[in-house]
Design a protein around this motif. Structure first.
Motif, PDB file in Angstrom:
ATOM      1  N   ASN A   1      -8.766 -46.042  25.228  1.00  0.00           N
ATOM      2  CA  ASN A   1      -7.909 -45.056  24.555  1.00  0.00           C
ATOM      3  C   ASN A   1      -8.174 -43.657  25.088  1.00  0.00           C
ATOM      4  OD1 ASN A   1      -6.729 -47.018  23.006  1.00  0.00           O
ATOM      5  ND2 ASN A   1      -8.065 -46.695  21.249  1.00  0.00           N
TER       6      ASN A   1
ATOM      7  N   ARG B   1      -9.400 -42.905  28.053  1.00  0.00           N
ATOM      8  CA  ARG B   1      -8.908 -42.870  29.430  1.00  0.00           C
ATOM      9  C   ARG B   1      -7.387 -42.725  29.461  1.00  0.00           C
ATOM     10  NH1 ARG B   1     -10.908 -47.774  32.649  1.00  0.00           N
ATOM     11  NH2 ARG B   1     -12.865 -46.778  32.134  1.00  0.00           N
ATOM     12  N   ASN B   2      -6.706 -43.450  28.588  1.00  0.00           N
ATOM     13  CA  ASN B   2      -5.243 -43.357  28.541  1.00  0.00           C
ATOM     14  C   ASN B   2      -4.795 -41.976  28.096  1.00  0.00           C
ATOM     15  OD1 ASN B   2      -4.903 -45.960  29.419  1.00  0.00           O
ATOM     16  ND2 ASN B   2      -4.724 -46.818  27.369  1.00  0.00           N
ATOM     17  N   ALA B   3      -5.542 -41.366  27.147  1.00  0.00           N
ATOM     18  CA  ALA B   3      -5.181 -40.021  26.695  1.00  0.00           C
ATOM     19  C   ALA B   3      -5.348 -39.018  27.836  1.00  0.00           C
ATOM     20  CB  ALA B   3      -6.038 -39.624  25.507  1.00  0.00           C
TER      21      ALA B   3
ATOM     22  N   ARG C   1      -5.187 -39.670  31.068  1.00  0.00           N
ATOM     23  CA  ARG C   1      -4.126 -39.919  32.066  1.00  0.00           C
ATOM     24  C   ARG C   1      -2.786 -39.377  31.586  1.00  0.00           C
ATOM     25  NH1 ARG C   1      -5.659 -46.007  34.086  1.00  0.00           N
ATOM     26  NH2 ARG C   1      -7.390 -45.360  35.390  1.00  0.00           N
ATOM     27  N   THR C   2      -2.511 -39.536  30.305  1.00  0.00           N
ATOM     28  CA  THR C   2      -1.256 -39.011  29.770  1.00  0.00           C
ATOM     29  C   THR C   2      -1.210 -37.494  29.898  1.00  0.00           C
ATOM     30  OG1 THR C   2      -1.165 -40.850  28.216  1.00  0.00           O
ATOM     31  CG2 THR C   2       0.202 -38.945  27.724  1.00  0.00           C
ATOM     32  N   ALA C   3      -2.338 -36.832  29.570  1.00  0.00           N
ATOM     33  CA  ALA C   3      -2.390 -35.371  29.708  1.00  0.00           C
ATOM     34  C   ALA C   3      -2.219 -34.954  31.161  1.00  0.00           C
ATOM     35  CB  ALA C   3      -3.714 -34.852  29.156  1.00  0.00           C
TER      36      ALA C   3
ATOM     37  N   ILE D   1      -0.571 -36.591  33.550  1.00  0.00           N
ATOM     38  CA  ILE D   1       0.818 -36.807  33.959  1.00  0.00           C
ATOM     39  C   ILE D   1       1.719 -35.729  33.358  1.00  0.00           C
ATOM     40  CG2 ILE D   1       2.770 -38.381  33.679  1.00  0.00           C
ATOM     41  CD1 ILE D   1       0.740 -40.672  33.963  1.00  0.00           C
ATOM     42  N   GLU D   2       1.459 -35.356  32.104  1.00  0.00           N
ATOM     43  CA  GLU D   2       2.265 -34.294  31.493  1.00  0.00           C
ATOM     44  C   GLU D   2       2.058 -32.960  32.209  1.00  0.00           C
ATOM     45  OE1 GLU D   2       1.093 -34.377  27.414  1.00  0.00           O
ATOM     46  OE2 GLU D   2       2.434 -36.057  26.939  1.00  0.00           O
ATOM     47  N   GLN D   3       0.807 -32.675  32.600  1.00  0.00           N
ATOM     48  CA  GLN D   3       0.538 -31.428  33.330  1.00  0.00           C
ATOM     49  C   GLN D   3       1.215 -31.450  34.694  1.00  0.00           C
ATOM     50  OE1 GLN D   3      -1.044 -28.714  32.105  1.00  0.00           O
ATOM     51  NE2 GLN D   3      -0.391 -27.694  33.966  1.00  0.00           N
TER      52      GLN D   3
END
Length: 176
Positions: free
Chosen positions: A91, A93-95, A97-99, A101-103
């Protein structure tokens, strides 16, 4: 009128069948008494045994997942806890990666929507004289000697700056 009558007769001939067609009956037992095939016993099937076996298995797994009498967790509970911790790291790691990708998407939008620099450095001054020297009307051939001299001087200044920087980098510094 005769042509219409002939055509109507032709259509009428084509629409009625030429021979009498008999319908066939494929029922082999028709009219020969009431005979039924012997009944076949059907097994219960794998789904029944899975459903019946799931009850004791669930009781068994529940009992081994409970702590011992002294309160220590069993090996099975430790295994469950290990995978729970692993899911928490997933979880995190996914958070991240999501941040990331958003950046990246935000930066991409910034780059795509940034105003472009309209200033273009002149690579070679001959571009001003690239046209045909013939058939030029009087007064249309501008004197660009000042422009050429400006960019030539800018080039010489840049080369001098680079040479000075290279000399200062490789010249040994005298010790006082």
């Amino acid at each position: 009128m005769s042509a219409l009558r002939q055509r109507a007769a032709h259509i009428a001939r084509r629409s009625r069948p030429t021979t009498i067609r008999n319908t066939r009956s494929y029922a082999s037992e028709h009219g020969h008494g009431e005979h039924h095939a012997a009944g076949k016993e059907e097994p219960l099937g794998a789904a029944f045994y899975f459903a019946v076996g799931a009850i004791p298995l669930s009781i068994f797994f529940y009992s081994i997942s409970r702590p011992n009498e002294d309160g220590k967790p069993t090996g099975f509970a430790g295994l469950i806890h290990k995978y729970t911790e692993m899911s928490e790291t997933w979880n995190e790691r996914n958070a991240l990666r999501t941040a990331m990708i958003e950046q990246a998407a935000h930066d991409k939008h910034l780059l795509y929507n940034a105003p472009r620099n309209k200033h273009i450095e002149l690579k070679f001054p001959e571009v001003f004289h690239a046209g045909s020297p013939f058939n030029v009307p009087a007064g249309h051939n501008a004197n660009l000697d000042k422009v050429v001299e400006h960019y030539r001087q800018q080039h010489l200044d840049e080369e001098e700056r680079k040479a000075t920087k290279a000399r200062s980098k490789w010249d040994p510094q005298p010790n006082p």
